[in-house]
Motif scaffolding. Structure first.
Motif, PDB file in Angstrom:
ATOM      1  N   ALA A 164      90.033  74.706 -45.846  1.00 47.60           N
ATOM      2  CA  ALA A 164      89.911  73.450 -46.582  1.00 47.60           C
ATOM      3  C   ALA A 164      88.592  72.750 -46.302  1.00 47.60           C
ATOM      4  N   ALA A 165      88.190  72.694 -45.040  1.00 47.14           N
ATOM      5  CA  ALA A 165      87.021  71.883 -44.693  1.00 47.14           C
ATOM      6  C   ALA A 165      86.390  72.353 -43.409  1.00 47.14           C
ATOM      7  N   VAL A 166      85.149  71.908 -43.193  1.00 49.85           N
ATOM      8  CA  VAL A 166      84.487  72.097 -41.905  1.00 49.85           C
ATOM      9  C   VAL A 166      83.869  70.764 -41.507  1.00 49.85           C
ATOM     10  N   LEU A 167      84.114  70.388 -40.259  1.00 49.82           N
ATOM     11  CA  LEU A 167      83.589  69.140 -39.714  1.00 49.82           C
ATOM     12  C   LEU A 167      82.229  69.466 -39.090  1.00 49.82           C
ATOM     13  N   ASP A 168      81.186  68.871 -39.658  1.00 53.81           N
ATOM     14  CA  ASP A 168      79.823  69.226 -39.248  1.00 53.81           C
ATOM     15  C   ASP A 168      79.400  68.431 -38.018  1.00 53.81           C
ATOM     16  N   SER A 169      79.467  69.065 -36.872  1.00 54.86           N
ATOM     17  CA  SER A 169      79.061  68.358 -35.657  1.00 54.86           C
ATOM     18  C   SER A 169      77.812  68.975 -35.052  1.00 54.86           C
ATOM     19  N   GLY A 170      76.998  69.616 -35.884  1.00 50.71           N
ATOM     20  CA  GLY A 170      75.709  70.126 -35.430  1.00 50.71           C
ATOM     21  C   GLY A 170      75.819  71.451 -34.694  1.00 50.71           C
ATOM     22  N   ALA A 171      74.763  71.820 -33.997  1.00 48.71           N
ATOM     23  CA  ALA A 171      74.729  73.099 -33.275  1.00 48.71           C
ATOM     24  C   ALA A 171      75.550  72.994 -31.993  1.00 48.71           C
ATOM     25  N   CYS A 172      76.045  74.149 -31.528  1.00 49.28           N
ATOM     26  CA  CYS A 172      76.897  74.166 -30.333  1.00 49.28           C
ATOM     27  C   CYS A 172      76.026  74.310 -29.080  1.00 49.28           C
ATOM     28  N   ARG A 173      76.306  73.493 -28.081  1.00 48.54           N
ATOM     29  CA  ARG A 173      75.464  73.400 -26.881  1.00 48.54           C
ATOM     30  C   ARG A 173      75.550  74.655 -26.008  1.00 48.54           C
ATOM     31  N   VAL A 174      76.751  75.126 -25.722  1.00 48.79           N
ATOM     32  CA  VAL A 174      76.912  76.264 -24.806  1.00 48.79           C
ATOM     33  C   VAL A 174      76.646  77.582 -25.532  1.00 48.79           C
ATOM     34  N   GLY A 175      77.241  77.752 -26.713  1.00 48.48           N
ATOM     35  CA  GLY A 175      76.891  78.884 -27.565  1.00 48.48           C
ATOM     36  C   GLY A 175      77.660  80.169 -27.351  1.00 48.48           C
ATOM     37  N   VAL A 176      78.358  80.341 -26.216  1.00 46.39           N
ATOM     38  CA  VAL A 176      79.314  81.452 -26.104  1.00 46.39           C
ATOM     39  C   VAL A 176      80.696  80.845 -25.923  1.00 46.39           C
ATOM     40  N   GLU A 177      81.738  81.652 -26.165  1.00 48.48           N
ATOM     41  CA  GLU A 177      83.101  81.174 -26.101  1.00 48.48           C
ATOM     42  C   GLU A 177      83.472  80.760 -24.675  1.00 48.48           C
ATOM     43  N   SER A 178      84.628  80.112 -24.571  1.00 45.10           N
ATOM     44  CA  SER A 178      85.099  79.646 -23.266  1.00 45.10           C
ATOM     45  C   SER A 178      85.428  80.824 -22.346  1.00 45.10           C
ATOM     46  N   THR A 179      85.364  80.569 -21.057  1.00 47.02           N
ATOM     47  CA  THR A 179      85.873  81.492 -20.057  1.00 47.02           C
ATOM     48  C   THR A 179      87.396  81.453 -20.132  1.00 47.02           C
ATOM     49  N   VAL A 180      88.060  82.626 -20.161  1.00 48.25           N
ATOM     50  CA  VAL A 180      89.526  82.647 -20.160  1.00 48.25           C
ATOM     51  C   VAL A 180      90.009  83.082 -18.773  1.00 48.25           C
ATOM     52  N   LEU A 181      90.727  82.183 -18.105  1.00 44.17           N
ATOM     53  CA  LEU A 181      91.197  82.411 -16.736  1.00 44.17           C
ATOM     54  C   LEU A 181      92.719  82.428 -16.733  1.00 44.17           C
ATOM     55  N   ASP A 182      93.289  83.529 -16.295  1.00 47.94           N
ATOM     56  CA  ASP A 182      94.747  83.649 -16.242  1.00 47.94           C
ATOM     57  C   ASP A 182      95.250  83.121 -14.899  1.00 47.94           C
ATOM     58  N   LEU A 183      95.977  82.010 -14.943  1.00 43.99           N
ATOM     59  CA  LEU A 183      96.555  81.429 -13.729  1.00 43.99           C
ATOM     60  C   LEU A 183      98.075  81.518 -13.759  1.00 43.99           C
ATOM     61  N   SER A 184      98.604  82.479 -14.528  1.00 50.09           N
ATOM     62  CA  SER A 184     100.059  82.587 -14.641  1.00 50.09           C
ATOM     63  C   SER A 184     100.637  83.520 -13.591  1.00 50.09           C
ATOM     64  N   GLY A 185      99.772  84.260 -12.869  1.00 45.51           N
ATOM     65  CA  GLY A 185     100.267  85.230 -11.899  1.00 45.51           C
ATOM     66  C   GLY A 185      99.962  84.823 -10.471  1.00 45.51           C
ATOM     67  N   ALA A 186     100.128  85.779  -9.546  1.00 43.81           N
ATOM     68  CA  ALA A 186      99.959  85.483  -8.123  1.00 43.81           C
ATOM     69  C   ALA A 186      98.499  85.191  -7.771  1.00 43.81           C
ATOM     70  N   GLU A 187      97.567  85.822  -8.472  1.00 42.79           N
ATOM     71  CA  GLU A 187      96.152  85.560  -8.190  1.00 42.79           C
ATOM     72  C   GLU A 187      95.398  85.313  -9.494  1.00 42.79           C
ATOM     73  N   PRO A 188      94.310  84.508  -9.434  1.00 42.47           N
ATOM     74  CA  PRO A 188      93.557  84.195 -10.649  1.00 42.47           C
ATOM     75  C   PRO A 188      92.833  85.425 -11.197  1.00 42.47           C
ATOM     76  N   VAL A 189      92.882  85.639 -12.500  1.00 39.55           N
ATOM     77  CA  VAL A 189      92.201  86.768 -13.128  1.00 39.55           C
ATOM     78  C   VAL A 189      91.302  86.256 -14.246  1.00 39.55           C
ATOM     79  N   LEU A 190      90.066  86.675 -14.211  1.00 39.33           N
ATOM     80  CA  LEU A 190      89.093  86.293 -15.236  1.00 39.33           C
ATOM     81  C   LEU A 190      89.235  87.240 -16.425  1.00 39.33           C
ATOM     82  N   LEU A 191      89.951  86.809 -17.466  1.00 32.90           N
ATOM     83  CA  LEU A 191      90.225  87.689 -18.604  1.00 32.90           C
ATOM     84  C   LEU A 191      89.014  87.819 -19.523  1.00 32.90           C
ATOM     85  N   ARG A 192      88.257  86.737 -19.644  1.00 32.90           N
ATOM     86  CA  ARG A 192      87.066  86.800 -20.506  1.00 32.90           C
ATOM     87  C   ARG A 192      85.984  85.946 -19.883  1.00 32.90           C
TER      88      ARG A 192
END
Ligand code: AMP
Ligand code: MG
Length: 321
Positions: A164-192
């Motif tokens: 339907a639409a795009v909200l124009d908030s300019g260029a993205c500062r960081v430029g890569v996607e978020s870090t994905v950290l799995d904290l659902s198990g016994a130890e933290p795992v960096l998924l992405r």
């Protein structure tokens, strides 16, 4: 036709109204543009998968305006409290168990018992999430398998007429996607690897494991071929052929005709911010000049280099997945 809304008060209100009606709205965050839909509305979530052409087993990240709102939908723990305090709002996604009264539809998390949640650090994204007053599922606003968008033009290249639409908030500062950290198990795992470096996470949490093979099952979205430009990519280039375009990092290789410089000074944060723009630019310029491949110079794994190398490996992986 996809409407372009400016990120002012009226534009944010209109974008929020569209989300509440079940429509899809792309919006800028500090990482990349997200393709937002009401995460409590199964039809809206199905429409996200359809607009992107995304496999239904690839779970979406849910976005919230604050950590308080996040922990109404997922079960917290001491590690989650600590990183939420340190990195939210910011480019960190946590995977945590769903609460039994979680408002988010199961399809958002591809039916898993866990949910990926994030509080973005971008004023108009926060304003939109407050006004929408519900969790917003938002994968990157590109067709599945293509390079993530860091500008409105990139969003429209892939999705014009499909949302339907795009909200124009300019260029993205960081430029890569978020870090994905799995904290659902016994130890933290960096998924992405992503916008928060492994070093910074470990300074807060202690050792953070990189995923072994089991995570391919745990994080179904981690397909080998992803973030792919149209041209094939050759990694670790220390020389460049006549028929190649160059993705440069630091000094430019001799003889390169078509060059996109990620960071002349070798700064991985600057390079992350320019990576997707660079892959898109090389795709179009290289084709114009008759190049058949992108040669990517080596980038160190430190800081945001880990995320850059992850995306480059996927860009270079055999296609067809
Ligand atoms: P994207 O929406 O393209 O930024 O991708 C989000 C990624 O987060 C997915 O492809 C998964 O790899 C990961 N993810 C999302 N939800 C979960 C979850 N519940 N468990 C594990 N990984 C997840
Ligand atoms: Mg994506």
């Amino acid at each position: 036709m996809t409407q372009i809304l400016s990120a002012d008060k009226a534009g944010v209100a209109q974008a929020a109204a569209l989300l509440r009606q079940g429509a899809l709205v792309a919006f800028g965050t500090e990482t990349v543009y997200g393709l937002g839909g009401d995460a409590t509305n199964a039809d809206a979530v199905a429409a996200i998968f359809a607009a992107k052409g995304r496999p239904a087993l690839n779970p979406l990240i849910c976005h919230y305006p604050s950590a308080d709102r996040v922990f109404r939908d997922v079960v917290s723990n001491p590690r989650a409290e600590r990183v939420a305090e340190a990195f939210w709002p910011g480019p960190l996604t946590l995977v945590l168990p769903r609460r039994t009264d979680c408002a988010v539809t199961l399809a958002t998390g591809a039916g898993l018992g866990t949910l990926a949640v994030r509080v973005p650090a971008h004023p108009s994204a926060t304003a939109l999430l407050v006004a929408a007053a519900r969790p917003v599922a938002a994968p990157s606003a590109n067709r599945s398998g293509q390079v993530s968008p860091t500008s409105v033009r990139h969003v429209l290249d892939g999705l014009d007429g499909r949302i339907a639409a795009v909200l124009d908030s300019g260029a993205c500062r960081v430029g890569v996607e978020s870090t994905v950290l799995d904290l659902s198990g016994a130890e933290p795992v960096l998924l992405r690897p992503g916008g928060v470096s492994r070093e910074n996470l470990e300074a807060c949490l202690g050792p953070v494991r990189l995923p072994g093979d089991e995570s391919v099952m745990r994080s179904p979205g981690m397909l080998a071929s992803h973030y792919a430009p149209a041209l094939p990519v050759r990694l670790h280039a220390t020389a460049v052929a006549d028929n190649e375009a160059l993705l440069a990092f630091g000094g430019v290789l001799a003889g390169a005709r078509c060059v996109f410089q990620l960071s002349a000074s070798g700064d991985t944060a600057e390079a992350a911010g320019r990576l997707f723009e660079g892959l898109r630019w090389l795709d179009s310029e290289a084709a114009r000049l008759g190049a058949v491949r992108i040669a990517a110079m080596p980038v160190p794994d430190a800081g945001l280099g880990l995320a850059i190398n992850d995306r480059l490996r996927r860009a270079a992986a055999p296609r067809g997945g």
